[in-house]
Scaffold this motif. Structure first.
Motif, short mmCIF file in Angstrom:
data_model
loop_
_atom_site.label_atom_id
_atom_site.label_comp_id
_atom_site.label_asym_id
_atom_site.label_seq_id
_atom_site.Cartn_x
_atom_site.Cartn_y
_atom_site.Cartn_z
N SER A 1 0.83 -1.21 0.00
CA SER A 1 0.00 0.00 0.00
C SER A 1 0.86 1.25 0.00
N ARG A 2 2.05 1.12 0.54
CA ARG A 2 2.98 2.23 0.52
C ARG A 2 3.24 2.75 -0.88
N HIS A 3 3.27 1.83 -1.82
CA HIS A 3 3.50 2.22 -3.21
C HIS A 3 2.22 2.19 -4.01
N ALA A 4 1.09 2.12 -3.32
CA ALA A 4 -0.21 2.01 -3.98
C ALA A 4 -0.15 0.98 -5.09
N ASP A 5 0.55 -0.12 -4.81
CA ASP A 5 0.78 -1.15 -5.82
C ASP A 5 -0.36 -2.16 -5.80
N PHE A 6 -1.45 -1.82 -6.45
CA PHE A 6 -2.61 -2.71 -6.42
C PHE A 6 -2.31 -4.03 -7.10
N ASP A 7 -1.66 -3.96 -8.27
CA ASP A 7 -1.43 -5.20 -8.99
C ASP A 7 -0.54 -6.16 -8.20
N GLY A 8 0.50 -5.60 -7.59
CA GLY A 8 1.38 -6.43 -6.77
C GLY A 8 0.61 -7.05 -5.62
N PHE A 9 -0.20 -6.22 -4.98
CA PHE A 9 -0.98 -6.72 -3.86
C PHE A 9 -1.94 -7.81 -4.32
N ALA A 10 -2.66 -7.52 -5.42
CA ALA A 10 -3.67 -8.47 -5.89
C ALA A 10 -3.03 -9.81 -6.24
N GLU A 11 -1.89 -9.75 -6.90
CA GLU A 11 -1.23 -10.99 -7.30
C GLU A 11 -0.84 -11.81 -6.07
N HIS A 12 -0.24 -11.11 -5.11
CA HIS A 12 0.19 -11.77 -3.88
C HIS A 12 -1.01 -12.36 -3.13
N GLU A 13 -2.04 -11.54 -2.98
CA GLU A 13 -3.17 -11.96 -2.18
C GLU A 13 -3.98 -13.06 -2.89
N LEU A 14 -4.11 -12.92 -4.21
CA LEU A 14 -4.86 -13.96 -4.93
C LEU A 14 -4.11 -15.29 -4.87
N GLY A 15 -2.77 -15.21 -4.83
CA GLY A 15 -1.98 -16.43 -4.67
C GLY A 15 -2.35 -17.13 -3.37
N MET A 16 -2.46 -16.35 -2.31
CA MET A 16 -2.82 -16.92 -1.00
C MET A 16 -4.23 -17.50 -1.04
N ARG A 17 -5.12 -16.74 -1.65
CA ARG A 17 -6.51 -17.18 -1.68
C ARG A 17 -6.64 -18.49 -2.47
N ARG A 18 -5.88 -18.57 -3.55
CA ARG A 18 -5.94 -19.79 -4.36
C ARG A 18 -5.42 -20.96 -3.55
N ALA A 19 -4.31 -20.74 -2.87
CA ALA A 19 -3.70 -21.81 -2.09
C ALA A 19 -4.65 -22.33 -1.02
N PHE A 20 -5.42 -21.43 -0.42
CA PHE A 20 -6.33 -21.85 0.66
C PHE A 20 -7.76 -22.08 0.17
N HIS A 21 -7.95 -22.00 -1.13
CA HIS A 21 -9.29 -22.19 -1.72
C HIS A 21 -10.32 -21.25 -1.12
N TYR A 22 -9.95 -20.04 -0.94
CA TYR A 22 -10.88 -19.04 -0.43
C TYR A 22 -11.53 -18.31 -1.60
N PRO A 23 -12.60 -17.52 -1.33
CA PRO A 23 -13.11 -16.66 -2.39
C PRO A 23 -11.98 -15.74 -2.88
N PRO A 24 -11.93 -15.35 -4.12
CA PRO A 24 -12.93 -15.59 -5.18
C PRO A 24 -12.80 -16.95 -5.87
N PHE A 25 -11.99 -17.87 -5.33
CA PHE A 25 -11.84 -19.15 -6.03
C PHE A 25 -12.94 -20.14 -5.67
N ARG A 26 -13.58 -19.91 -4.54
CA ARG A 26 -14.77 -20.68 -4.20
C ARG A 26 -15.76 -19.74 -3.54
N HIS A 27 -17.02 -20.15 -3.54
CA HIS A 27 -18.03 -19.42 -2.78
C HIS A 27 -18.00 -19.89 -1.34
N LEU A 28 -18.50 -19.02 -0.49
CA LEU A 28 -18.53 -19.31 0.92
C LEU A 28 -19.96 -19.05 1.41
N ILE A 29 -20.45 -19.97 2.20
CA ILE A 29 -21.77 -19.76 2.83
C ILE A 29 -21.60 -19.92 4.33
#
Ligand code: ADP
Ligand code: ZN
Length: 746
Positions: A626-654
């Motif tokens: 966020s220091r560099h307002a680097d959205f793409d970097g953040f999104a890539e990093h965070e989506l990697g984590m989400r994919r690894a843990f099968h969290y949304p947006p890779f799956r729905h959650l109820i």
């Protein structure tokens, strides 16, 4: 003629009725009607024409009445309601009630008056005879003959000092006609946003804006369903682009819905829309839709849209249900905001419903944000949504410089806990000397201003809700934000009796006091949930801030949405950590959004802005991105984590919550239920739990929760859960809540 009607008020079933002769030309699909159900008269929506398959037609009852002679729920809204019921595991009746404001359902909003006109003037000779026979009637005749338009009956009576019987006499002869007219109560613009004056004329778009606006024109011209994500850094001029698209949709004869996270908190955006419409599209009424409207105002706004008199509505979440004709464009500003999710039934997400509504209306849905939700970003990455980007601020203004202050070092240096670092204090001083303005943000209220014993670490909790009580210094009380339970603050620790019990953390009040100490001459204002309740106060403070009468504004991030004050050159975030250390897989995403949005309030004028972020975890990745307002970097990093843990947006959650007064019983039934779901749906759904909720008890009701993770279509899973639920025997004192796509996990 026979129709199928969905009754409201807890009756989730299609019922059939005969349409009496006199109502035939008023009944349409979507009409709000009154129907007899058992021995009551209920409101309902006409869903279809045609006979029932399982009931003898001769025995059908007639419907009682038609409330409005036009469809209260347009066909696209009716289809939307059906989709929502299936997706959000909710009764259609509850959805329809959400879509139709109470004022509309009650039909209480119509304000009518009786008016009199001269229908058939009498010839002179008859009038002369009347003069003798019934002078009062003649007086009425003469009076009405002089008027150009219908006159209010009650005024005529009092002015001419005649009785209703006099009127009736002439009405009976057909000389005078009594008419019922709807009276308009308000201007559609309510006064919410008028305190803020914003220039109304359009700006000449810059290159990036032009490209975005052109792309949107092309999408609008196609007149088919599409979703566009406008990802533009803070201050890149997104609102300007929205306004452009809105104008275009209106010119093409279409209707527009403009959603903002909360009208009360975005008066500037609302004012800009209204100001612009007045300048570029005169004659367009803009309906403002928010929770502070009176019943009558809401009704009038609704009616103006339902009759096609107005074609634009701006409002929060529920404005997505406004009866706009020929919907061409839906704008969702700050689409990442959790405020779009309703936290009571029906638990819908305004942004997701917006996408669905656009689909049903063959319209364009425009989602805008500087920090898009990862859900929307993933949809753009996979090509489901079109993405437009604006990477530069208007006039090439710099994004502010972000200083991260390590509070661990600060505590050592200042020998003890402190809410304001040296750096932040110096920066505020400098602003004050230069007559520039500062904003200090703190994380959500209540999180941190708890009371903790420094000896034994005891924290006071609410006895009914198992959450920490919040300390309110003003009246020396501890309060629970869930149930309102209140007690006076103890002097000694209730656990170990040490006198060393103090409040910790940094509520807005505490920050205010700290700022007053370091800047004794500055004018300081505090805005938080307490002061926000009063709508005029909020507006007044913003107006004073704009006018430069306030040097330092202190508040929660709630108030920071979309504020655009050119003279603000310093923004401080006092406690970045609070949103980081919560048990929610979205904690990083929220923190990133918070940091970038908050920083985005600085340096919007011609002087550069500075942002000071205080944290105990300066090394955290989210702080670095966020220091560099680097959205793409953040999104890539965070989506990697989400994919690894099968969290949304890779799956729905109820989320499935059970609550009841008896914890053992609750646990037992939750486990039984989980076993059933595992057996029946285990191949398509991954279960986690059941386990006690993070808040184990609220108002003496214990809470258990169960999570379902799935890749399968939600409506299918929801249908299966509903079926299983119906076949499972629940104890009477257990209440369940299903939340599809929850936005908050704690
Ligand atoms: P965002 O919504 O992306 O944060 P805004 O739409 O609020 O940005 O624009 C930031 C500021 O720049 C506003 O004061 C707006 O009036 C101004 N602005 C927007 N577009 C232009 C333009 N093309 N030329 C000059 N000023 C502009
Ligand atoms: Zn409580």
């Amino acid at each position: 003629m026979i129709v199928g009607v969905h009754p409201l008020a807890g009756f989730d079933k299609l019922l059939h009725y005969k349409v009496p002769e006199r109502l035939r030309d008023q009944v349409e699909v979507g009409a709000l009607v009154r129907v007899p159900v058992v021995n009551r008269i209920l409101l309902g929506i006409v869903a279809e024409f045609g006979e029932p398959t399982d009931f003898p037609v001769e025995r059908l009852k007639p419907l009682t009445d038609v409330v409005y002679p036009f469809p209260a729920l347009r066909p696209d809204l009716l289809r939307l309601a059906k989709w929502m019921a299936a997706y959000y595991a909710c009764g259609l009746d509850a959805i329809i009630e959400t879509m139709l404001p109470a004022a509309v359902r009650n039909a209480a909003g119509i304000k009518q008056e009786r008016q009199l006109v001269l229908a058939q003037p009498l010839p002179e000779d008859e009038l002369a005879r009347l003069e003798k026979r019934a002078p009062a009637q003649a007086r009425l005749h003469r009076f009405l003959a002089q008027q150009f338009k219908p006159q209010k009956k009650s005024l005529v009576l009092s002015r001419l000092k005649i009785t209703a019987g006099v009127v009736a006499g002439l009405v009976k002869r057909g000389v005078v006609r009594e008419e019922l007219h709807r009276v308009e109560r308000v201007a559609y613009h309510d006064d919410w946003a008028t305190g803020e004056v914003v220039p109304a004329l359009p700006h000449l778009l810059n290159g990036e804006q032009r490209a975005a606006a052109d792309a949107l024109s092309a999408s609008l011209a196609a007149q088919k369903f599409g979703v566009t994500l406008l990802h533009g850094v803070t201050g890149s001029g997104k609102t300007e682009v929205y306004l452009h698209a809105i104008h275009e949709a209106l010119q093409a004869g279409g209707g527009v819905i403009f959603l903002v996270p909360e009208v009360a908190l975005t008066p500037q955006t609302v004012a800009r829309l209204r100001g612009r419409l007045e300048a570029i599209a005169p004659g367009h009424k803009c309906v403002v839709w928010h929770s502070h409207l009176s019943e009558g105002e809401r009704f009038d706004g609704w009616l103006a849209l339902a009759t096609g008199e107005a074609r634009v509505v701006v409002g929060a979440r529920s404005a997505i249900f406004a009866p706009v004709h020929d919907l061409r464009l839906i704008v969702v500003d700050e689409e990442h905001e959790p405020a779009y999710k309703q936290d009571e039934s029906p638990r819908y997400h305004g942004r997701d419903v917006a996408v669905m509504r656009a689909k049903l209306a063959d319209g364009l849905c425009l989602l805008g944000s500087a920090t898009p939700s990862l859900e929307s970003f993933a949809n753009a990455a996979s090509g489901k949504y079109e993405i437009l980007r604006m990477t530069k601020r208007i006039d090439d203004r710099q994004l502010p410089h972000i200083d991260v202050v390590d509070m661990r070092v600060e505590i050592m240096r200042q020998r003890g806990f402190t809410v304001l670092s040296r750096k932040l204090v110096d920066a505020m001083h400098a602003r004050f000397e230069r007559r520039e303005q500062s904003i200090l943000f703190i994380n959500r209220r209540g999180y941190s201003s708890s009371m903790q014993c420094r000896q034994c670490g005891h924290v006071e909790e609410c006895p009914h809700c198992s959450v920490t009580m919040t300390y309110h210094r003003k009246d020396e009380t501890l309060r629970c934000h869930l149930c309102g339970h209140e007690r006076s603050a103890p002097n000694r620790c209730p656990a170990c009796s040490a006198p060393d019990i103090r409040w910790k953390g940094s509520g807005t009040q505490r920050i205010e006091e700290a700022v007053m100490r370091v800047l004794p001459r500055a004018r300081i204002e505090r805005m938080d949930a307490d002061t926000m309740g009063q709508k005029n106060r909020f507006r007044q403070v913003l107006a004073e801030f704009r006018a430069g009468k306030i040097d330092v504004l202190i508040g929660t991030q709630m108030i920071g949405k979309g504020l655009d004050f050119p003279n603000v050159t310093l923004v401080g975030l006092v406690d970045a950590d609070l949103s980081m250390h919560v048990p929610d897989f979205r904690a990083n995403e929220r923190t990133f959004q918070l940091l970038v949005q908050v920083a985005g309030r600085a340096g919007r004028g011609d002087r550069a802005g500075e942002v000071v972020v205080q944290t105990f975890s300066p090394q955290a990745e989210v702080i670095q991105f966020s220091r560099h307002a680097d959205f793409d970097g953040f999104a890539e990093h965070e989506l990697g984590m989400r994919r690894a843990f099968h969290y949304p947006p890779f799956r729905h959650l109820i989320h499935h919550l059970f609550r009841g007064p008896n914890p053992e019983k609750l646990k037992f039934f939750a486990e039984q239920w989980a076993r059933l779901v595992e057996k029946e749906l285990g191949e398509r759904v991954e279960l986690r739990g059941p386990s006690p909720s993070p808040i184990e008890k609220i108002k003496d009701q214990y809470r258990y929760q169960l999570w379902y993770f799935t890749n399968a279509p939600i409506t299918g899973i929801v249908a299966d859960l509903t079926r299983l639920r119906a076949g499972f025997t629940w104890p009477e004192d257990v209440v369940q809540v299903i939340d599809v796509d929850p936005v908050s996990l704690c």
